[in-house]
Motif scaffolding. Structure first.
Motif, PDB file in Angstrom:
ATOM      1  N   SER A   1      -5.802 -47.461  -6.203  1.00 26.56           N
ATOM      2  CA  SER A   1      -5.472 -48.331  -7.327  1.00 26.56           C
ATOM      3  C   SER A   1      -6.595 -49.348  -7.564  1.00 26.56           C
ATOM      4  O   SER A   1      -7.122 -49.946  -6.619  1.00 26.56           O
ATOM      5  CB  SER A   1      -4.159 -49.070  -7.050  1.00 26.56           C
ATOM      6  N   ASN A   2      -6.975 -49.509  -8.814  1.00 27.57           N
ATOM      7  CA  ASN A   2      -8.004 -50.475  -9.222  1.00 27.57           C
ATOM      8  C   ASN A   2      -9.405 -50.140  -8.715  1.00 27.57           C
ATOM      9  O   ASN A   2     -10.268 -51.021  -8.633  1.00 27.57           O
ATOM     10  CB  ASN A   2      -7.634 -51.898  -8.765  1.00 27.57           C
ATOM     11  N   ARG A   3      -9.633 -48.876  -8.411  1.00 23.96           N
ATOM     12  CA  ARG A   3     -10.977 -48.452  -7.995  1.00 23.96           C
ATOM     13  C   ARG A   3     -11.851 -48.194  -9.211  1.00 23.96           C
ATOM     14  O   ARG A   3     -11.370 -47.784 -10.260  1.00 23.96           O
ATOM     15  CB  ARG A   3     -10.900 -47.181  -7.143  1.00 23.96           C
ATOM     16  N   GLY A   4     -13.147 -48.397  -9.030  1.00 23.76           N
ATOM     17  CA  GLY A   4     -14.076 -48.224 -10.136  1.00 23.76           C
ATOM     18  C   GLY A   4     -14.761 -46.874 -10.175  1.00 23.76           C
ATOM     19  O   GLY A   4     -15.532 -46.608 -11.092  1.00 23.76           O
ATOM     20  N   ILE A   5     -14.530 -46.012  -9.171  1.00 20.16           N
ATOM     21  CA  ILE A   5     -15.113 -44.672  -9.179  1.00 20.16           C
ATOM     22  C   ILE A   5     -13.993 -43.650  -9.109  1.00 20.16           C
ATOM     23  O   ILE A   5     -12.910 -43.918  -8.559  1.00 20.16           O
ATOM     24  CB  ILE A   5     -16.097 -44.455  -8.008  1.00 20.16           C
ATOM     25  N   PRO A   6     -14.219 -42.462  -9.670  1.00 19.04           N
ATOM     26  CA  PRO A   6     -13.190 -41.414  -9.600  1.00 19.04           C
ATOM     27  C   PRO A   6     -12.951 -40.979  -8.164  1.00 19.04           C
ATOM     28  O   PRO A   6     -13.887 -40.893  -7.362  1.00 19.04           O
ATOM     29  CB  PRO A   6     -13.798 -40.271 -10.426  1.00 19.04           C
ATOM     30  N   VAL A   7     -11.695 -40.688  -7.852  1.00 19.31           N
ATOM     31  CA  VAL A   7     -11.320 -40.254  -6.505  1.00 19.31           C
ATOM     32  C   VAL A   7     -10.574 -38.927  -6.591  1.00 19.31           C
ATOM     33  O   VAL A   7      -9.605 -38.800  -7.341  1.00 19.31           O
ATOM     34  CB  VAL A   7     -10.445 -41.302  -5.794  1.00 19.31           C
ATOM     35  N   TYR A   8     -11.043 -37.957  -5.812  1.00 18.53           N
ATOM     36  CA  TYR A   8     -10.365 -36.670  -5.690  1.00 18.53           C
ATOM     37  C   TYR A   8      -9.424 -36.699  -4.493  1.00 18.53           C
ATOM     38  O   TYR A   8      -9.782 -37.228  -3.428  1.00 18.53           O
ATOM     39  CB  TYR A   8     -11.376 -35.545  -5.480  1.00 18.53           C
ATOM     40  N   ALA A   9      -8.249 -36.124  -4.649  1.00 17.15           N
ATOM     41  CA  ALA A   9      -7.315 -35.948  -3.545  1.00 17.15           C
ATOM     42  C   ALA A   9      -7.683 -34.684  -2.781  1.00 17.15           C
ATOM     43  O   ALA A   9      -7.987 -33.646  -3.374  1.00 17.15           O
ATOM     44  CB  ALA A   9      -5.886 -35.860  -4.061  1.00 17.15           C
ATOM     45  N   LEU A  10      -7.631 -34.757  -1.463  1.00 10.23           N
ATOM     46  CA  LEU A  10      -8.007 -33.625  -0.611  1.00 10.23           C
ATOM     47  C   LEU A  10      -7.035 -33.538   0.561  1.00 10.23           C
ATOM     48  O   LEU A  10      -6.641 -34.554   1.120  1.00 10.23           O
ATOM     49  CB  LEU A  10      -9.442 -33.804  -0.094  1.00 10.23           C
ATOM     50  N   GLY A  11      -6.695 -32.306   0.924  1.00 11.82           N
ATOM     51  CA  GLY A  11      -5.898 -32.086   2.128  1.00 11.82           C
ATOM     52  C   GLY A  11      -4.520 -31.534   1.854  1.00 11.82           C
ATOM     53  O   GLY A  11      -3.660 -32.242   1.350  1.00 11.82           O
ATOM     54  N   GLY A  12      -4.316 -30.253   2.159  1.00 10.84           N
ATOM     55  CA  GLY A  12      -3.007 -29.635   2.034  1.00 10.84           C
ATOM     56  C   GLY A  12      -2.563 -29.371   0.608  1.00 10.84           C
ATOM     57  O   GLY A  12      -1.367 -29.210   0.361  1.00 10.84           O
ATOM     58  N   LEU A  13      -3.488 -29.312  -0.328  1.00  9.92           N
ATOM     59  CA  LEU A  13      -3.131 -29.206  -1.734  1.00  9.92           C
ATOM     60  C   LEU A  13      -3.367 -27.794  -2.271  1.00  9.92           C
ATOM     61  O   LEU A  13      -4.137 -27.007  -1.711  1.00  9.92           O
ATOM     62  CB  LEU A  13      -3.938 -30.202  -2.568  1.00  9.92           C
ATOM     63  N   ALA A  14      -2.705 -27.514  -3.387  1.00 14.43           N
ATOM     64  CA  ALA A  14      -2.906 -26.277  -4.138  1.00 14.43           C
ATOM     65  C   ALA A  14      -3.240 -26.639  -5.575  1.00 14.43           C
ATOM     66  O   ALA A  14      -3.080 -27.789  -6.003  1.00 14.43           O
ATOM     67  CB  ALA A  14      -1.647 -25.408  -4.076  1.00 14.43           C
ATOM     68  N   GLY A  15      -3.696 -25.660  -6.337  1.00 22.81           N
ATOM     69  CA  GLY A  15      -4.043 -25.918  -7.723  1.00 22.81           C
ATOM     70  C   GLY A  15      -2.897 -26.489  -8.527  1.00 22.81           C
ATOM     71  O   GLY A  15      -3.099 -27.282  -9.449  1.00 22.81           O
ATOM     72  N   SER A  16      -1.685 -26.126  -8.155  1.00 24.09           N
ATOM     73  CA  SER A  16      -0.507 -26.615  -8.865  1.00 24.09           C
ATOM     74  C   SER A  16      -0.243 -28.093  -8.632  1.00 24.09           C
ATOM     75  O   SER A  16       0.610 -28.687  -9.300  1.00 24.09           O
ATOM     76  CB  SER A  16       0.720 -25.808  -8.446  1.00 24.09           C
ATOM     77  N   ASP A  17      -0.977 -28.712  -7.697  1.00 21.79           N
ATOM     78  CA  ASP A  17      -0.783 -30.137  -7.410  1.00 21.79           C
ATOM     79  C   ASP A  17      -1.631 -31.046  -8.294  1.00 21.79           C
ATOM     80  O   ASP A  17      -1.564 -32.277  -8.153  1.00 21.79           O
ATOM     81  CB  ASP A  17      -1.124 -30.435  -5.942  1.00 21.79           C
ATOM     82  N   LEU A  18      -2.416 -30.480  -9.202  1.00 20.62           N
ATOM     83  CA  LEU A  18      -3.326 -31.302  -9.999  1.00 20.62           C
ATOM     84  C   LEU A  18      -2.584 -32.363 -10.803  1.00 20.62           C
ATOM     85  O   LEU A  18      -2.954 -33.549 -10.776  1.00 20.62           O
ATOM     86  CB  LEU A  18      -4.160 -30.429 -10.934  1.00 20.62           C
ATOM     87  N   GLU A  19      -1.555 -31.982 -11.528  1.00 22.13           N
ATOM     88  CA  GLU A  19      -0.839 -32.957 -12.348  1.00 22.13           C
ATOM     89  C   GLU A  19      -0.216 -34.046 -11.490  1.00 22.13           C
ATOM     90  O   GLU A  19      -0.256 -35.237 -11.839  1.00 22.13           O
ATOM     91  CB  GLU A  19       0.237 -32.261 -13.180  1.00 22.13           C
ATOM     92  N   LEU A  20       0.361 -33.658 -10.349  1.00 17.70           N
ATOM     93  CA  LEU A  20       0.953 -34.641  -9.437  1.00 17.70           C
ATOM     94  C   LEU A  20      -0.107 -35.620  -8.940  1.00 17.70           C
ATOM     95  O   LEU A  20       0.122 -36.840  -8.897  1.00 17.70           O
ATOM     96  CB  LEU A  20       1.603 -33.926  -8.258  1.00 17.70           C
ATOM     97  N   ALA A  21      -1.272 -35.113  -8.589  1.00 16.98           N
ATOM     98  CA  ALA A  21      -2.354 -35.983  -8.121  1.00 16.98           C
ATOM     99  C   ALA A  21      -2.778 -36.957  -9.206  1.00 16.98           C
ATOM    100  O   ALA A  21      -2.978 -38.155  -8.950  1.00 16.98           O
ATOM    101  CB  ALA A  21      -3.547 -35.132  -7.676  1.00 16.98           C
TER     102      ALA A  21
END
Length: 311
Positions: A275-295
């Motif tokens: 929250s309130n970060r100035g750079i984009p952050v990717y979520a990593l770990g235990g994810l699938a392509g279907s988790d994109l919207e949730l992320a």
């Protein structure tokens, strides 16, 4: 002397083709004719999201139906500090039209056709060139078997790849990385090399993915166009921002097959950390392509996948 600060809700209004809306500032406002993302000042009794909804109705005559938090940027003008809370708006009702004397234009991040841009928006344009999916190579002991999977992913639109092969070293790693770069560049995709700055420069990769240890040990951004950082907590995210990284990976979000029983962040803590970060952050770990919207609902720029990127 204390510089006055205003907080602003700003919208990256995205069409399905990836283009986004920019608006020129009217003649009766500061920086007339400069192009910016739509939005406006957050009033004392509003949240950033509430201000976004109100401003887009007032400025463009649209009613937002889907928006997710994204980046927070701070910019100092000569007599004013502006804190901008950016949202990505992907669904709305109505057709955007100027209601305050603006000129509107749909633009692509890699081909901006309007000028001048407000200075605060340049990093946002750069962040928008990053795709929502980052694929991390998983060749293992079967480099020959991995390359067709790479080619398939590229034909399906993958645009950002990290080469991370712990079992390879020396000439074998160089040959593999060079092959990935060649094939990716032919498909107009970008490649970063995990940890090895010298290798990235040698084979003309697009950038490097710094490890957490590298991040803690350096105070100078590597001389490469694209620099990412592997992070696991708030302190490492702070370092990534201070170094001027283009993005960060934050992990592990969910349990992974490679580290069963290891502590994970979970989505709520992930959202709190970015929250309130100035750079984009990717979520990593235990994810699938279907988790994109949730992320993305939790503020992520996108997701990074290992095995899931090549299926």
């Amino acid at each position: 002397m204390t510089i006055p600060t205003i907080t602003v809700a700003a919208a990256v209004i995205l069409r399905p083709d990836g283009r986004f809306l920019l608006a020129s500032r009217p003649a009766d406002k500061p920086y007339p004719g400069y192009w910016e993302f739509p939005g406006g000042k957050i009033e004392a009794d509003e949240s950033a999201y509430q201000a976004l909804i109100r401003e887009l109705d007032e400025e463009l005559g649209i009613q937002v139906t889907h928006a997710t938090p994204w980046l927070t940027r701070r910019f100092d003008y000569s007599k004013l500090r502006v804190v901008l809370s950016f949202f990505r708006v992907s669904a709305w009702q109505g057709e955007p039209h100027p209601r305050e004397g603006q000129t509107l234009s749909w633009q692509a991040a890699d081909d901006i056709r309007v000028t001048p841009l407000l200075p605060a928006n340049t990093p946002i344009i750069q962040a928008l060139t990053l795709p929502p999916l980052l694929g991390i190579t998983q060749a293992g002991d079967d480099v020959g078997g991995f390359l067709p999977k790479l080619d398939h992913a590229l034909t399906q639109g993958m645009k950002l790849i990290q080469v991370r092969e712990k079992q390879l070293a020396g000439p074998a790693l160089t040959e593999f990385a060079r092959t990935v770069v060649s094939r990716a560049h032919s498909a107009h995709a970008r490649v970063v090399i995990n940890a090895d700055i010298a290798l990235a420069q040698q084979i003309q990769a697009d950038g490097v993915q710094l490890t957490a240890a590298q991040l803690a040990a350096t105070d100078t951004r590597p001389d490469l166009p694209l620099v990412g950082a592997s992070c696991h907590d708030a302190a490492e995210l702070d370092l990534a921002e201070q170094l001027g990284c283009d993005y960060a990976l934050l992990s592990p979000v969910l349990p992974t097959a490679s580290h069963p029983g290891a502590p994970t962040l979970g989505w709520e803590k992930f959202a709190s950390l970015i929250s309130n970060r100035g750079i984009p952050v990717y979520a990593l770990g235990g994810l699938a392509g279907s988790d994109l919207e949730l992320a993305q609902r939790h503020g992520a720029h996108g997701i990074a996948l290992l095995r899931g990127a090549w299926q």
